[in-house]
Scaffold this active site. Sequence first.
Site, PDB file in Angstrom:
ATOM      1  CE  LYS A   3      45.839  49.376  21.998  1.00 39.64           C
ATOM      2  NZ  LYS A   3      45.125  48.744  23.129  1.00 39.64           N
ATOM      3  CB  SER A  21      45.022  51.656  25.744  1.00 34.40           C
ATOM      4  OG  SER A  21      44.904  50.291  25.407  1.00 34.40           O
ATOM      5  CB  SER A  23      42.285  48.609  26.073  1.00 35.18           C
ATOM      6  OG  SER A  23      42.923  49.404  27.032  1.00 35.18           O
TER       7      SER A  23
HETATM    8  N1  GLN Z   1      42.397  51.233  31.130  1.00 35.01           N
HETATM    9  C1  GLN Z   1      43.033  50.041  31.576  1.00 35.01           C
HETATM   10  C2  GLN Z   1      44.434  50.309  32.030  1.00 35.01           C
HETATM   11  O1  GLN Z   1      44.818  51.414  32.006  1.00 35.01           O
HETATM   12  C3  GLN Z   1      42.949  48.989  30.530  1.00 35.01           C
HETATM   13  C4  GLN Z   1      44.044  49.001  29.566  1.00 35.01           C
HETATM   14  C5  GLN Z   1      43.925  47.925  28.564  1.00 35.01           C
HETATM   15  O2  GLN Z   1      42.943  47.207  28.506  1.00 35.01           O
HETATM   16  N2  GLN Z   1      44.975  47.799  27.771  1.00 35.01           N
HETATM   17  O3  GLN Z   1      45.142  49.430  32.403  1.00 35.01           O
END
Ligand code: GLN
Length: 474
Positions: A79, A154, A178
């Site tokens: 990532k 994400s 994420s």
């Molecule tokens: N979808 C969640 C958010 O928007 C989780 C993001 C994450 O785990 N980095 O915060």
Amino acid sequence: MTDLKKLTIEKAHELLVNKEVTSLELTEYYLANIEKLNKDLNIYIEVFEDCKTQAMEADKRIAEGKMLGVLDGIPLALKDNILIDGKIASAGSNILKNYRATYDSTVIKKLKEAGAVFLGRTNMDEFAMGSSTENSAYGVAKNPIDKSRVSGGSSGGSAAAIAADMAVATLGSDTGGSVRQPASLCGIVGLKTTYGSVSRHGLIAMGSSLDQIGPLTRSVEDAEILFNAIKGYDAMDSTSVEYPALIDLPAGGKRIGIPRGFVGEGIAADVLKNFNDTVEKLKSKGYEIVDIDLPNIKYSLPVYYVIMPAEVSTNLARMDGVRFGLHVDGANLFEDYSKSRGIGFGREVRRRILLGAYVLSAGYYDAYYKKAMDVRELIRGDFARVFSGPDRVSAVITPTTLSPAFKIGEKTTDPLAMYLEDIFTVSANVVGIPAISIPSGFVERDEVSLPLGFQIMAPHFREDILFKIGKDVS
Ligand code: GLN
């Protein structure tokens, strides 16, 4: 020629050991897939020009009988928020578009010592904020199973890279889901580790009390391999911890709880059926499934969406146009800041910075931030209760998401609908416990079979339970 399609780490290692393939051949296989598909799918932001050199170094070690272990010569992708010395890490943001890391993150240091090959960096929602990669400054990473749909987020790029056969395995980061949510939407395994088990040194921070780096893989065995390679106490991360000795599990670790009241709500009938099928499968493997009550779990999402923006607003204060990345000149220092940040950050990031500054501000701190921290303790208490005492369970299961991959654009104008994607995943981050998403089959949408996952959560430091149950149902 050996078939290299959809290799696991275990299988690729076996091929390398038996000299049926070289690391360079493996690397070239993935590079060819990236070359063929990436323009359209937008999964990789960058392919590292030195990946073949890394592979050749691994091949040399292997040829000389000095193979380092199971990850030697295995092509991985990362990532875009994990630092590699000398390489750009932009966290999917314009503000860091040209930011070059000056040191290796601890996970990279460990993986380099294990001989892994780094193919490139994968697409993600800006600063890991989102559930679809639609917040990326580089555009959405499409789902390889259905290109009109999102790959989740994400860490959408890291999940899609595996589904599109562009890497053996990848790393992502999980602040509220994420790793697990995109894994579920792409039909692979995603592990969020116990808070403190994997060093966050060199991970571009989102919410520091929630973030963990975790593996995305084709199999539970591979998740375990990567977890073992990256975990461990690190003096560079003050929240990193040593693992305590593990105690024996009640009922031989075979009792699993379902928060039934929570699982049924807002879920599509076929997704619920898919989950119930997994439950039946667990029963057939000798697991005892019991209903449990986690009365405060329903507050996990609101708690998360107060604490996380608070931490985001603090962490991103360092992106001031002076120390890192993009700089835009204004008439004075204040304008330098506001222009650099205004142009450098996307809408969702700005929204969360504003929200975070608001909940931390004098007069609102007690009403929002402090209250969220208090409720966080209640949620921790709920889990502590079900994981202790005579009737305790060894794990809690839920679906990973309410539905399969959604259409690109479907939720972009409705942030609250997007936030609901995390309904099942955030509690593990709020509490700090480990959780894994495991493929659980498919449901049909518009005549396409789309993958689903189910989630297992276990007490702190008990990734072993996740792996055991995961292997039993895979
Ligand atoms: N979808 C969640 C958010 O928007 C989780 C993001 C994450 O785990 N980095 O915060």
